[in-house]
Design a protein around this motif. Sequence first.
Motif, PDB file in Angstrom:
ATOM      1  N   GLU A  62       7.174  -1.041   0.952  1.00  0.00           N
ATOM      2  CA  GLU A  62       8.565  -0.169   1.798  1.00  0.00           C
ATOM      3  C   GLU A  62       7.140   0.292   2.559  1.00  0.00           C
ATOM      4  O   GLU A  62       7.134   1.184   3.606  1.00  0.00           O
ATOM      5  CB  GLU A  62       9.503   1.215   1.278  1.00  0.00           C
ATOM      6  CG  GLU A  62      10.218   0.174   0.707  1.00  0.00           C
ATOM      7  CD  GLU A  62       9.931   0.216  -0.655  1.00  0.00           C
ATOM      8  OE1 GLU A  62      11.391  -0.524  -1.664  1.00  0.00           O
ATOM      9  OE2 GLU A  62       8.923  -0.171  -1.268  1.00  0.00           O
ATOM     10  N   LEU A  63       5.428   0.716   2.131  1.00  0.00           N
ATOM     11  CA  LEU A  63       4.629   1.096   2.293  1.00  0.00           C
ATOM     12  C   LEU A  63       4.343   0.512   3.834  1.00  0.00           C
ATOM     13  O   LEU A  63       3.571   1.087   5.164  1.00  0.00           O
ATOM     14  CB  LEU A  63       3.609   1.469   1.837  1.00  0.00           C
ATOM     15  CG  LEU A  63       3.730   2.374   0.488  1.00  0.00           C
ATOM     16  CD1 LEU A  63       2.331   2.096  -0.395  1.00  0.00           C
ATOM     17  CD2 LEU A  63       3.471   3.812   0.983  1.00  0.00           C
ATOM     18  N   SER A  89      12.111   4.004  -2.012  1.00  0.00           N
ATOM     19  CA  SER A  89      12.082   2.730  -2.835  1.00  0.00           C
ATOM     20  C   SER A  89      13.085   3.314  -4.485  1.00  0.00           C
ATOM     21  O   SER A  89      13.617   3.847  -5.386  1.00  0.00           O
ATOM     22  CB  SER A  89      10.423   3.309  -3.498  1.00  0.00           C
ATOM     23  OG  SER A  89       9.962   2.391  -4.962  1.00  0.00           O
ATOM     24  N   GLU A  90      13.535   1.473  -4.726  1.00  0.00           N
ATOM     25  CA  GLU A  90      14.754   1.458  -5.145  1.00  0.00           C
ATOM     26  C   GLU A  90      14.006   1.828  -6.829  1.00  0.00           C
ATOM     27  O   GLU A  90      14.485   1.888  -7.716  1.00  0.00           O
ATOM     28  CB  GLU A  90      15.366   0.339  -5.148  1.00  0.00           C
ATOM     29  CG  GLU A  90      16.325   0.576  -4.383  1.00  0.00           C
ATOM     30  CD  GLU A  90      18.020  -0.605  -4.256  1.00  0.00           C
ATOM     31  OE1 GLU A  90      17.191  -1.640  -4.716  1.00  0.00           O
ATOM     32  OE2 GLU A  90      18.123  -0.947  -2.982  1.00  0.00           O
ATOM     33  N   ARG A  91      12.443   0.702  -6.407  1.00  0.00           N
ATOM     34  CA  ARG A  91      11.787   0.795  -8.038  1.00  0.00           C
ATOM     35  C   ARG A  91      11.369   2.428  -8.314  1.00  0.00           C
ATOM     36  O   ARG A  91      11.400   2.225  -9.522  1.00  0.00           O
ATOM     37  CB  ARG A  91      10.544  -0.087  -7.462  1.00  0.00           C
ATOM     38  CG  ARG A  91       9.721  -0.642  -8.667  1.00  0.00           C
ATOM     39  CD  ARG A  91       8.864  -1.514  -8.661  1.00  0.00           C
ATOM     40  NE  ARG A  91       8.776  -2.963  -9.781  1.00  0.00           N
ATOM     41  CZ  ARG A  91       8.218  -4.002  -9.463  1.00  0.00           C
ATOM     42  NH1 ARG A  91       8.001  -4.468  -8.426  1.00  0.00           N
ATOM     43  NH2 ARG A  91       7.454  -5.079 -10.610  1.00  0.00           N
ATOM     44  N   PHE A  92      10.820   3.404  -7.488  1.00  0.00           N
ATOM     45  CA  PHE A  92      10.477   3.803  -7.952  1.00  0.00           C
ATOM     46  C   PHE A  92      11.661   5.370  -7.340  1.00  0.00           C
ATOM     47  O   PHE A  92      10.938   6.198  -6.375  1.00  0.00           O
ATOM     48  CB  PHE A  92       9.304   4.451  -7.599  1.00  0.00           C
ATOM     49  CG  PHE A  92       8.282   2.949  -7.873  1.00  0.00           C
ATOM     50  CD1 PHE A  92       8.226   2.963  -9.812  1.00  0.00           C
ATOM     51  CD2 PHE A  92       7.732   2.538  -7.105  1.00  0.00           C
ATOM     52  CE1 PHE A  92       7.506   1.691  -9.982  1.00  0.00           C
ATOM     53  CE2 PHE A  92       7.057   1.121  -7.819  1.00  0.00           C
ATOM     54  CZ  PHE A  92       6.986   1.325  -9.034  1.00  0.00           C
ATOM     55  N   PRO A  93      12.315   5.796  -7.689  1.00  0.00           N
ATOM     56  CA  PRO A  93      13.542   6.289  -6.716  1.00  0.00           C
ATOM     57  C   PRO A  93      13.491   7.903  -6.964  1.00  0.00           C
ATOM     58  O   PRO A  93      13.345   8.403  -5.614  1.00  0.00           O
ATOM     59  CB  PRO A  93      14.360   6.353  -7.316  1.00  0.00           C
ATOM     60  CG  PRO A  93      14.470   6.082  -8.985  1.00  0.00           C
ATOM     61  CD  PRO A  93      13.342   4.869  -8.744  1.00  0.00           C
ATOM     62  N   ASP A  94      12.138   8.241  -7.903  1.00  0.00           N
ATOM     63  CA  ASP A  94      11.566   9.763  -7.717  1.00  0.00           C
ATOM     64  C   ASP A  94      10.077  10.124  -6.867  1.00  0.00           C
ATOM     65  O   ASP A  94       9.871  10.835  -6.150  1.00  0.00           O
ATOM     66  CB  ASP A  94      11.485  10.170  -8.821  1.00  0.00           C
ATOM     67  CG  ASP A  94      12.027  10.256  -9.899  1.00  0.00           C
ATOM     68  OD1 ASP A  94      13.123  11.421  -9.240  1.00  0.00           O
ATOM     69  OD2 ASP A  94      12.052   9.473 -10.924  1.00  0.00           O
ATOM     70  N   LEU A  95      10.313   8.628  -6.682  1.00  0.00           N
ATOM     71  CA  LEU A  95       8.456   8.239  -5.281  1.00  0.00           C
ATOM     72  C   LEU A  95       8.753   8.895  -4.113  1.00  0.00           C
ATOM     73  O   LEU A  95       9.798   8.092  -3.636  1.00  0.00           O
ATOM     74  CB  LEU A  95       8.205   7.620  -5.509  1.00  0.00           C
ATOM     75  CG  LEU A  95       6.068   7.552  -5.127  1.00  0.00           C
ATOM     76  CD1 LEU A  95       5.571   8.523  -5.778  1.00  0.00           C
ATOM     77  CD2 LEU A  95       5.362   5.781  -5.065  1.00  0.00           C
ATOM     78  N   LEU A 132       3.598   4.697 -12.972  1.00  0.00           N
ATOM     79  CA  LEU A 132       4.760   5.579 -12.180  1.00  0.00           C
ATOM     80  C   LEU A 132       5.967   5.733 -12.411  1.00  0.00           C
ATOM     81  O   LEU A 132       6.672   6.605 -12.228  1.00  0.00           O
ATOM     82  CB  LEU A 132       4.593   4.653 -10.646  1.00  0.00           C
ATOM     83  CG  LEU A 132       3.438   4.255  -9.567  1.00  0.00           C
ATOM     84  CD1 LEU A 132       3.568   3.764  -8.386  1.00  0.00           C
ATOM     85  CD2 LEU A 132       3.679   6.091  -8.919  1.00  0.00           C
ATOM     86  N   ALA A 133       6.281   4.766 -12.623  1.00  0.00           N
ATOM     87  CA  ALA A 133       7.398   5.199 -13.212  1.00  0.00           C
ATOM     88  C   ALA A 133       8.750   5.757 -14.409  1.00  0.00           C
ATOM     89  O   ALA A 133       8.954   6.700 -15.283  1.00  0.00           O
ATOM     90  CB  ALA A 133       8.655   3.583 -14.427  1.00  0.00           C
ATOM     91  N   SER A 134       7.000   6.030 -15.453  1.00  0.00           N
ATOM     92  CA  SER A 134       7.046   6.487 -16.588  1.00  0.00           C
ATOM     93  C   SER A 134       6.434   8.271 -16.209  1.00  0.00           C
ATOM     94  O   SER A 134       7.229   9.705 -16.473  1.00  0.00           O
ATOM     95  CB  SER A 134       5.847   6.185 -17.674  1.00  0.00           C
ATOM     96  OG  SER A 134       6.230   6.927 -18.614  1.00  0.00           O
ATOM     97  N   SER A 135       6.347   8.449 -14.725  1.00  0.00           N
ATOM     98  CA  SER A 135       6.077  10.041 -15.044  1.00  0.00           C
ATOM     99  C   SER A 135       6.351  10.454 -13.933  1.00  0.00           C
ATOM    100  O   SER A 135       6.809  11.667 -13.923  1.00  0.00           O
ATOM    101  CB  SER A 135       4.684   9.834 -13.792  1.00  0.00           C
ATOM    102  OG  SER A 135       4.381   9.362 -12.488  1.00  0.00           O
TER     103      SER A 135
END
Length: 535
Positions: A129-130, A138-144, A100-103
């Motif tokens: 967060e779900l 999401s701080e972990r996956f800001p693009d999601l 998820l981070a890479s994509s």
Amino acid sequence: MSLPSATTLPALLREAAERTPDAEALVVGPTRWTYAQLSRRADLAAEVLAGLGVGADDTVALLAPNIAEWVPLAVGAQILGARVDAFNTWVKAYDLDHLLASSAASVLVLVDRVRSSDLLGELESLLPELSTGLGWRSERFPDLRHVVVLGDRVPAGARSWAELVAAAEPAPRVPTARAEAPAFVLYTSGSTSHPKAVPLRHRDLVLNGFHIGERMGVTAADRIWFGSPLFWSFGCANALVNAMSHGACFVLQEEFTPAGAAALMAAEAVTVAYLLPSMVDALVGSVAIEVAAVDSLRTGATIGRPEEVRRAVEDLGISGMCNVYGATETYGNCCVTDHRTPVDVRVTTQGRPLPGVEVRVVDEAGQVLPAGEPGELQVRGRVTPGYLGDDAATAAAFTPDGWYRTGDRMLVDADGAVSFVSRTTDMIKTSGINVSPAEVESFLAGHPDVVEVTVLGSPHPSREQVVVAFVVAREPGLTAAGLIDWSRARVAGYKVPWVAAVVDELPRTGTGKLARRTLQQAAAELVAARLEGGA
């Protein structure tokens, strides 16, 4: 057939739907879609994703097995100009975190579970967060921005694909996909600690898939069986595009089992089969008679040692089976034998390069070798432009003038056909003699009780390296000592495994490749144990 005029996957599907709207396009379980229906389903998926804000240059991550919605969902995202990052369904939270981070995916579409694997649970451990409801960040996956679930369990912060589809209306739109843009990004394991992101471009997918089918003799009348995961290049970059570029029917099996495959092939009058070596072994070992009885089955694609390819031809009755060579970086296959060539050629070579592909063999200094001389095979033409976000890996994998280093030791004959010898790093040097692991594997595979085998070299204090074999037995009576004795009576002494182990299964990575590091460690332990015993 003539080369498709389409240069993107959405255009390819639409072209097939306009040419043969009522021809069957996709069969998965109870789902049967014609090309017109599949095209409308892709348009519907595009409407749903557009409603979630997906547009050009976005990334949609797709985490699902071989289900009917996989294909229209992927093409629907591409209609909008987005790329599709295909995740493998064996992921755990650790793997999914990196993917998820890479994509940098803006939308993740996933099934809630695959058999005993709770994929949604793995995601929830990373994305608490779900549980909070829609509108999370999401701080972990800001693009999601969105998580969409293909299944019954939908957390408060996710959306149901079924409900989104039910509320949407298909509205054909002009695809914004670009020929040179990535259609898929696939993830392949290698020497790095994390999978590498391999972008595959629309135009090259269309051309490569079409030319693969031409070598296999595929036509619009064919029905192509596929039981490997779609998220591998063998699936979405090869078999699927082969089918669409020829207007053939794609018969998809969600989970491979020998009995299920044989039954599906017979029920659907399959004419083409994509088989991995492990599938060939499984089919031959349990349902060879049933597969051979499928009179319609005539061609296909596989890869493996000569005896494995020959089993597909002779034991399974697939007379036109093609031997192939390639990697994810080369759009699945870059060399394919022609189905019309003699069997002896098809089992011993992987064929000539496809149109638009160049190959060369070089020595350790990078000098090009003449025909018949083994060396590292390099490929240019239809290859990935490089690994996303990993310039170091790209520089290591490509020469300055654009040749992809396959890492495989091969030779090219006078007719231009390539033949696999070994991995360049796999060649075993024992007491000054070079031993090809592929040759020893081919020999050991001839043992009547061996189902699967891999051979590698391991360091030895006085012999440089020794030959180590790991085998999966067909019957419980096979022992390592018995295998070595059997070998010693049948092959030159330097090719006999110095030590061997009979195992329940060979270790594999999340993408199905052999876990060579695990095997190397196990081999070193076997050698050490024998040395401690006074050998």
